[in-house]
Design a protein around this motif. Structure first.
Motif, short mmCIF file in Angstrom:
data_model
loop_
_atom_site.label_atom_id
_atom_site.label_comp_id
_atom_site.label_asym_id
_atom_site.label_seq_id
_atom_site.Cartn_x
_atom_site.Cartn_y
_atom_site.Cartn_z
N SER A 361 24.14 7.75 71.55
CA SER A 361 23.29 6.60 71.90
C SER A 361 24.09 5.34 72.18
O SER A 361 23.59 4.43 72.85
CB SER A 361 22.29 6.34 70.78
N GLY A 362 25.31 5.25 71.66
CA GLY A 362 26.11 4.07 71.92
C GLY A 362 26.69 4.03 73.32
O GLY A 362 27.17 2.98 73.77
N ASP A 363 26.66 5.17 74.02
CA ASP A 363 27.27 5.26 75.35
C ASP A 363 26.27 5.49 76.46
O ASP A 363 26.50 5.06 77.60
CB ASP A 363 28.30 6.40 75.37
N ILE A 364 25.17 6.19 76.16
CA ILE A 364 24.18 6.50 77.19
C ILE A 364 22.78 6.35 76.59
O ILE A 364 22.61 6.45 75.37
CB ILE A 364 24.36 7.94 77.73
N PRO A 365 21.77 6.13 77.42
CA PRO A 365 20.40 6.09 76.90
C PRO A 365 19.99 7.46 76.35
O PRO A 365 20.13 8.48 77.04
CB PRO A 365 19.56 5.73 78.13
N THR A 366 19.53 7.50 75.12
CA THR A 366 19.11 8.75 74.50
C THR A 366 17.71 8.62 73.91
O THR A 366 17.25 7.52 73.58
CB THR A 366 20.08 9.19 73.38
N ALA A 367 17.05 9.77 73.78
CA ALA A 367 15.72 9.82 73.18
C ALA A 367 15.55 11.19 72.54
O ALA A 367 16.32 12.12 72.82
CB ALA A 367 14.64 9.58 74.22
N MET A 368 14.53 11.30 71.68
CA MET A 368 14.27 12.57 71.02
C MET A 368 12.78 12.87 70.99
O MET A 368 11.95 11.96 70.88
CB MET A 368 14.80 12.57 69.58
N LEU A 369 12.47 14.17 71.10
CA LEU A 369 11.12 14.68 70.88
C LEU A 369 11.14 15.53 69.62
O LEU A 369 12.09 16.29 69.38
CB LEU A 369 10.67 15.55 72.06
N PHE A 370 10.09 15.42 68.81
CA PHE A 370 9.96 16.24 67.62
C PHE A 370 8.78 17.20 67.77
O PHE A 370 7.73 16.83 68.31
CB PHE A 370 9.74 15.38 66.37
N VAL A 371 8.97 18.42 67.26
CA VAL A 371 7.91 19.42 67.23
C VAL A 371 7.44 19.59 65.80
O VAL A 371 8.26 19.61 64.86
CB VAL A 371 8.42 20.77 67.80
N ARG A 372 6.14 19.71 65.62
CA ARG A 372 5.53 19.76 64.29
C ARG A 372 6.13 20.86 63.40
O ARG A 372 6.34 21.99 63.82
CB ARG A 372 4.02 19.97 64.42
N ASN A 373 6.36 20.49 62.15
CA ASN A 373 6.84 21.40 61.11
C ASN A 373 5.81 21.34 59.97
O ASN A 373 5.79 20.38 59.21
CB ASN A 373 8.23 20.95 60.64
N PRO A 374 4.94 22.34 59.83
CA PRO A 374 3.81 22.22 58.90
C PRO A 374 4.22 22.12 57.44
O PRO A 374 3.45 21.60 56.62
CB PRO A 374 2.99 23.48 59.17
N THR A 375 5.39 22.62 57.09
CA THR A 375 5.83 22.56 55.69
C THR A 375 6.73 21.37 55.41
O THR A 375 6.88 20.96 54.26
CB THR A 375 6.59 23.84 55.29
N GLY A 376 7.34 20.83 56.46
CA GLY A 376 8.31 19.76 56.28
C GLY A 376 9.67 20.26 55.80
O GLY A 376 10.60 19.47 55.66
N VAL A 377 9.81 21.56 55.56
CA VAL A 377 11.05 22.13 55.03
C VAL A 377 12.07 22.28 56.16
O VAL A 377 11.74 22.72 57.27
CB VAL A 377 10.79 23.50 54.38
N SER A 378 13.31 21.90 55.89
CA SER A 378 14.39 22.08 56.85
C SER A 378 15.68 22.37 56.09
O SER A 378 15.75 22.16 54.88
CB SER A 378 14.54 20.85 57.74
N HIS A 379 16.70 22.84 56.81
CA HIS A 379 17.96 23.25 56.19
C HIS A 379 17.69 24.31 55.12
O HIS A 379 18.31 24.32 54.06
CB HIS A 379 18.70 22.06 55.58
N SER A 380 16.78 25.20 55.42
CA SER A 380 16.36 26.25 54.49
C SER A 380 15.78 27.40 55.30
O SER A 380 15.21 27.18 56.38
CB SER A 380 15.30 25.71 53.53
N PRO A 381 15.87 28.63 54.79
CA PRO A 381 15.24 29.75 55.50
C PRO A 381 13.74 29.58 55.66
O PRO A 381 13.14 30.20 56.54
CB PRO A 381 15.55 30.96 54.60
N ALA A 382 13.13 28.70 54.86
CA ALA A 382 11.68 28.48 54.94
C ALA A 382 11.29 27.53 56.07
O ALA A 382 10.11 27.29 56.29
CB ALA A 382 11.16 27.93 53.61
N GLU A 383 12.27 26.98 56.77
CA GLU A 383 11.99 26.10 57.91
C GLU A 383 11.09 26.84 58.91
O GLU A 383 11.31 28.01 59.20
CB GLU A 383 13.32 25.73 58.56
#
Length: 407
Positions: A361-383
């Motif tokens: 982002s410091g060098d070029i215009p950047t943006a992000m899209l997020f997709v729904r995660n019903p559990t909120g769990v990440s960095h886990s096999p339950a993601e």
């Protein structure tokens, strides 16, 4: 290929039968398999495939040298025993979105590139976003060459073993200058979209965050014969510091986690001589983060002094707050905002997780899209993300790419 077929094909790569999680670490066999998959997808679509000096993979539609390119993608590596979606969802969705645009017979007026950034998670060498940091010049060649994994293998040796040239790595300003916008799709690492009932959202900013290493040095001794009053046990101030981190974060409305620990000599019947713990802390603003980390450090020093333990604290990495490009963010909101119904607005939300989009982002215009995660769990096999939500993300990404690259 459909999103489903691509996702199914990639799903087994690097998956542990024991944990069900993924072990796709940089410059390993699983990483090579992921890279081969990316190359195959690029070639199957007639895209121009290349690997840059830092090991990042690119697939181009149109002239890569024309400038003002629109780029999308993410990463394919994982944290230890991580989930399937963090990173790969963005890469698979980029190919699926291109397929959808071709089905729409969209006419591209700008070059389009799909990218797989290398070593985003930092699971092997302890530093996140190595591929994008090198490209943006936020990690020097000297620093990169000093990175070492848990087995003592340096990054240069690992790259050589994988067939890449570590002497070629370094800043790539010419490549960045040819990019007009980068949009990264990612599974949400939280439950904001689930709570709002939306399938897709737009990122507003990435919280400032960093990693600090705490080295508590005591004296190894026999666990069965050494009196409690005679011990210099570094595990005690470490344990108290873990609790202090939780307390400081809770009071400040931030997060702080000791998620990794190394103990020497690591014997059941031995008092440790060294306990090394890594703190990860994040907050909505810089002042809050500074206060939390200072509170944890002060507590650690006090506990170490009480127990007669030496303490060293080293900041290993730090990323300041990232405000995504407002004009690009607003353009995504306009494209996805369903102008025929002003009441239907796409949600905009912040995140405490770091991403390649934040590094760039410091060098070029950047943006992000997020997709729904019903559990909120990440960095886990339950993601998890439901397939219909993933497909909704593909449609949204296709709409965005059409709006940015097909005008």
């Amino acid at each position: 290929m459909s999103f489903h077929s691509m996702w199914t094909e990639l799903l087994p790569v690097g998956r542990s039968s024991a944990s069900g999680g993924y072990r796709r670490y940089a410059w390993t066999g699983a990483d090579a398999d992921c890279r081969a998959w990316f190359k195959g997808q690029a070639e199957a679509r007639g895209l121009a495939y290349e690997v840059d000096r830092n090991g990042n993979q690119w697939a181009w539609l149109g002239d890569p040298t024309a400038g003002d390119a629109v780029v999308t993608g993410s990463h394919l590596d994982s944290v230890p025993d991580g989930g399937a979606f963090d990173g790969p969802l963005g890469v698979v969705s980029s190919f699926a979105a291109l397929d959808e645009l071709r089905a729409r017979q969209a006419e591209f007026t700008k070059p389009l590139a799909l990218v797989n950034f290398g070593d985003e998670e930092g699971a092997r060498f302890g530093l996140a976003c190595v591929g994008s940091r090198l490209t943006a010049g936020q990690l020097t060649v000297e620093q990169a060459h000093k990175l070492t994994d848990g087995d003592g293998v340096t990054l240069p040796r690992a790259m050589e073993a994988a067939g890449f040239d570590p002497d070629a790595i370094g800043p790539d300003p010419e490549r960045l200058a040819r990019i007009g916008a980068f949009v990264e799709l990612h599974v949400e690492q939280g439950r904001a979209l689930d709570l709002s009932g939306d399938q897709v959202g737009i990122a507003s900013a990435i919280w400032p965050h960093g990693r600090w290493r705490f080295d508590f040095r005591g004296e190894a001794n026999h666990a069965g014969t050494t009196r409690l009053v005679d011990r210099r046990d570094p595990m005690l101030p470490y344990a108290e510091t873990v609790l202090a981190a939780r307390r400081e974060a809770r009071l400040a409305g931030a997060v702080a986690t000791f998620g990794k620990i190394s103990v020497e000599p690591n014997g059941v019947n031995a008092i440790p001589s060294l306990v090394r713990g890594w703190l990860d802390s994040r907050a909505a603003d810089q002042a809050t983060l500074d206060a939390v980390v200072a509170g944890v450090q002060d507590a650690a020093r006090d506990y170490a002094e009480v127990h007669g333990i030496d303490l060293d604290i080293v900041r290993e990495s730090f990323t300041p707050v990232v405000e995504f490009d407002h004009a690009l963010r607003d353009e995504l909101a306009r494209i996805l905002g369903r102008e025929q119904d002003p009441e239907l607005k796409i949600p905009v939300l912040g995140t405490g997780a770091g991403h390649d989009a934040g590094i760039l982002s410091g060098d070029i215009p950047t943006a992000m899209l997020f997709v729904r995660n019903p559990t909120g769990v990440s960095h886990s096999p339950a993601e998890f993300a439901a397939e219909d939500d993933c497909v909704a993300g593909v449609h949204a990404l296709a709409d965005v790419l059409e709006g940015l690259a097909c005008r």
